[in-house]
Design a protein around this motif. Sequence first.
Motif, mmCIF file in Angstrom:
data_model
loop_
_atom_site.group_PDB
_atom_site.id
_atom_site.type_symbol
_atom_site.label_atom_id
_atom_site.label_comp_id
_atom_site.label_asym_id
_atom_site.label_seq_id
_atom_site.Cartn_x
_atom_site.Cartn_y
_atom_site.Cartn_z
ATOM 1 N N ARG A 85 2.488 0.308 28.874
ATOM 2 C CA ARG A 85 1.673 -0.201 29.981
ATOM 3 C C ARG A 85 0.760 -1.354 29.587
ATOM 4 O O ARG A 85 0.122 -1.954 30.456
ATOM 5 C CB ARG A 85 0.820 0.938 30.545
ATOM 6 N N ILE A 86 0.660 -1.668 28.295
ATOM 7 C CA ILE A 86 -0.254 -2.733 27.908
ATOM 8 C C ILE A 86 0.419 -4.090 28.115
ATOM 9 O O ILE A 86 1.645 -4.181 28.307
ATOM 10 C CB ILE A 86 -0.752 -2.579 26.459
ATOM 11 N N LEU A 87 -0.356 -5.159 28.051
ATOM 12 C CA LEU A 87 0.171 -6.496 28.289
ATOM 13 C C LEU A 87 1.335 -6.775 27.343
ATOM 14 O O LEU A 87 1.211 -6.598 26.130
ATOM 15 C CB LEU A 87 -0.922 -7.542 28.060
ATOM 16 N N PRO A 88 2.478 -7.209 27.877
ATOM 17 C CA PRO A 88 3.621 -7.503 27.004
ATOM 18 C C PRO A 88 3.294 -8.519 25.925
ATOM 19 O O PRO A 88 3.842 -8.455 24.811
ATOM 20 C CB PRO A 88 4.679 -8.041 27.978
ATOM 21 N N THR A 89 2.413 -9.465 26.234
ATOM 22 C CA THR A 89 2.050 -10.478 25.242
ATOM 23 C C THR A 89 1.297 -9.872 24.064
ATOM 24 O O THR A 89 1.423 -10.341 22.929
ATOM 25 C CB THR A 89 1.179 -11.567 25.897
ATOM 26 N N ILE A 90 0.518 -8.823 24.308
ATOM 27 C CA ILE A 90 -0.148 -8.116 23.214
ATOM 28 C C ILE A 90 0.861 -7.256 22.471
ATOM 29 O O ILE A 90 0.915 -7.268 21.229
ATOM 30 C CB ILE A 90 -1.304 -7.251 23.750
ATOM 31 N N ARG A 91 1.673 -6.541 23.209
ATOM 32 C CA ARG A 91 2.644 -5.641 22.583
ATOM 33 C C ARG A 91 3.600 -6.405 21.672
ATOM 34 O O ARG A 91 3.964 -5.918 20.589
ATOM 35 C CB ARG A 91 3.413 -4.894 23.674
ATOM 36 N N SER A 92 3.996 -7.598 22.082
ATOM 37 C CA SER A 92 4.971 -8.362 21.299
ATOM 38 C C SER A 92 4.406 -8.857 19.978
ATOM 39 O O SER A 92 5.171 -9.232 19.078
ATOM 40 C CB SER A 92 5.480 -9.551 22.125
ATOM 41 N N ARG A 93 3.092 -8.884 19.850
ATOM 42 C CA ARG A 93 2.467 -9.367 18.621
ATOM 43 C C ARG A 93 2.067 -8.234 17.670
ATOM 44 O O ARG A 93 1.396 -8.466 16.668
ATOM 45 C CB ARG A 93 1.248 -10.234 18.957
ATOM 46 N N CYS A 94 2.445 -7.027 18.031
ATOM 47 C CA CYS A 94 2.073 -5.861 17.232
ATOM 48 C C CYS A 94 3.306 -5.174 16.664
ATOM 49 O O CYS A 94 4.397 -5.232 17.232
ATOM 50 C CB CYS A 94 1.309 -4.847 18.088
ATOM 51 N N ARG A 95 3.107 -4.505 15.552
ATOM 52 C CA ARG A 95 4.129 -3.583 15.047
ATOM 53 C C ARG A 95 3.806 -2.212 15.639
ATOM 54 O O ARG A 95 2.687 -1.709 15.480
ATOM 55 C CB ARG A 95 4.110 -3.520 13.525
ATOM 56 N N LEU A 96 4.775 -1.612 16.318
ATOM 57 C CA LEU A 96 4.556 -0.304 16.933
ATOM 58 C C LEU A 96 4.744 0.799 15.903
ATOM 59 O O LEU A 96 5.769 0.861 15.218
ATOM 60 C CB LEU A 96 5.528 -0.095 18.092
ATOM 61 N N LEU A 97 3.749 1.662 15.795
ATOM 62 C CA LEU A 97 3.838 2.857 14.961
ATOM 63 C C LEU A 97 3.664 4.041 15.896
ATOM 64 O O LEU A 97 2.566 4.305 16.390
ATOM 65 C CB LEU A 97 2.753 2.841 13.883
ATOM 66 N N GLY A 98 4.776 4.733 16.171
ATOM 67 C CA GLY A 98 4.740 5.812 17.149
ATOM 68 C C GLY A 98 4.287 7.129 16.547
ATOM 69 O O GLY A 98 4.648 7.472 15.416
ATOM 70 N N PHE A 99 3.494 7.868 17.312
ATOM 71 C CA PHE A 99 2.975 9.176 16.899
ATOM 72 C C PHE A 99 3.479 10.228 17.885
ATOM 73 O O PHE A 99 3.484 10.008 19.092
ATOM 74 C CB PHE A 99 1.442 9.177 16.898
ATOM 75 N N GLU A 100 3.879 11.379 17.352
ATOM 76 C CA GLU A 100 4.381 12.462 18.187
ATOM 77 C C GLU A 100 3.330 13.556 18.334
ATOM 78 O O GLU A 100 2.442 13.697 17.482
ATOM 79 C CB GLU A 100 5.653 13.071 17.581
ATOM 80 N N PRO A 101 3.416 14.354 19.398
ATOM 81 C CA PRO A 101 2.517 15.507 19.523
ATOM 82 C C PRO A 101 2.640 16.410 18.297
ATOM 83 O O PRO A 101 3.723 16.546 17.713
ATOM 84 C CB PRO A 101 3.022 16.211 20.787
ATOM 85 N N LEU A 102 1.538 17.013 17.914
ATOM 86 C CA LEU A 102 1.520 17.891 16.752
ATOM 87 C C LEU A 102 2.166 19.235 17.074
ATOM 88 O O LEU A 102 2.246 19.641 18.236
ATOM 89 C CB LEU A 102 0.081 18.112 16.299
#
Length: 356
Positions: free
Chosen positions: A183-200
């Motif tokens: 849901r965040i701005l695509p322009t911000i998302r494209s400049r980041c490396r995504l590190l996904g976290f799962e529920p514990l």
Amino acid sequence: MIESSNEPDRLPNAPHPRETLALIGHERQEQAFLAALRSGRLHHAWLLGGPEGIGKASFAYRVARFLLAEGDPMRRASAAGDLSMPADDGATRKIMALSHPDLHLLRRIPKPDGKSFTSNIPVDLVRRVLERFGSSAGEGGWRICIVDSSEELDRSAGNALLKLLEEPPARTLFLIVAHAPGRILPTIRSRCRLLGFEPLSEGDVAEAGRIALERMGIPYDGSALQRAAALSEGSVKRALSYVDPATLALVEAVRARLDALPGVDLPALLALGEDVAGKAGEAEFAVMIETIQGWLSAHLHAHAAAGPARLAPLAEVWERLARSAREVETYNLDRRPLVMSLFHDLSEAVARSRAA
């Protein structure tokens, strides 16, 4: 009931993420960050994505402690098995006290009356951080900005942050907490490396909850904590909210009605409506809505591969739930009719989903 918090990103009666030194779960994410650091090609912006309350902000502060400690963090990473730092480390103490000159926070701020917080991260705060990043690091090393959370950046604040992400100064790291990265701005998302976290896992939630409660010196019932962990959908934040006996009883009552769907127990729903009615039921109403949202989120996630025909009814009722809850609060409406209509909608949605 739990007491109020004096920080917008702190759960009442729980340690702030910057005070949480232990990492419960998320070993894969820790090793991924360590590998990137050891490689010498650490990306300047990381999007820490996953459900709320599972430890993303705690992970961000863990990274900050490791990078801001005295000495070369790359050399430290080459010998380290994880990102842990001792409690008596100088940078750790400064971060806990919010006095480290090279750690910058973007979060909601107190309103002038001091009784509540802004609904969004102010754009002026982002601009002030931008100005600080134009000067040298206070201690000559890394500069780190933690955004908690991306959902609280309005478009103006997001665009201001984007300027920093587009032309980051050397040895600068952005750690952006995102409960819904899509849901965040695509322009911000494209400049980041995504590190996904799962529920514990349920066990990890209970362990993290135990550590938090003991750190705060808050008495708790072990069996209640286990029950809260089982209802938490993998969120420590939610489990700590549920461990209060009255809250736990309410959550269990709501979950019993949800798990019985598409069946509807009218007397039980009438009793639930009374529990959340009136001014005295404001907190209980918020807990009920959060519980339903968590239940829906878990079902949508569990059946993600089932296709749109099965997911659409639950997604539709999610949207109506959020809209109805806002209207009830905005116009101070009676919550009892909402309880009845909401569970009627949920019943129909579950029946349609199963038939799809």
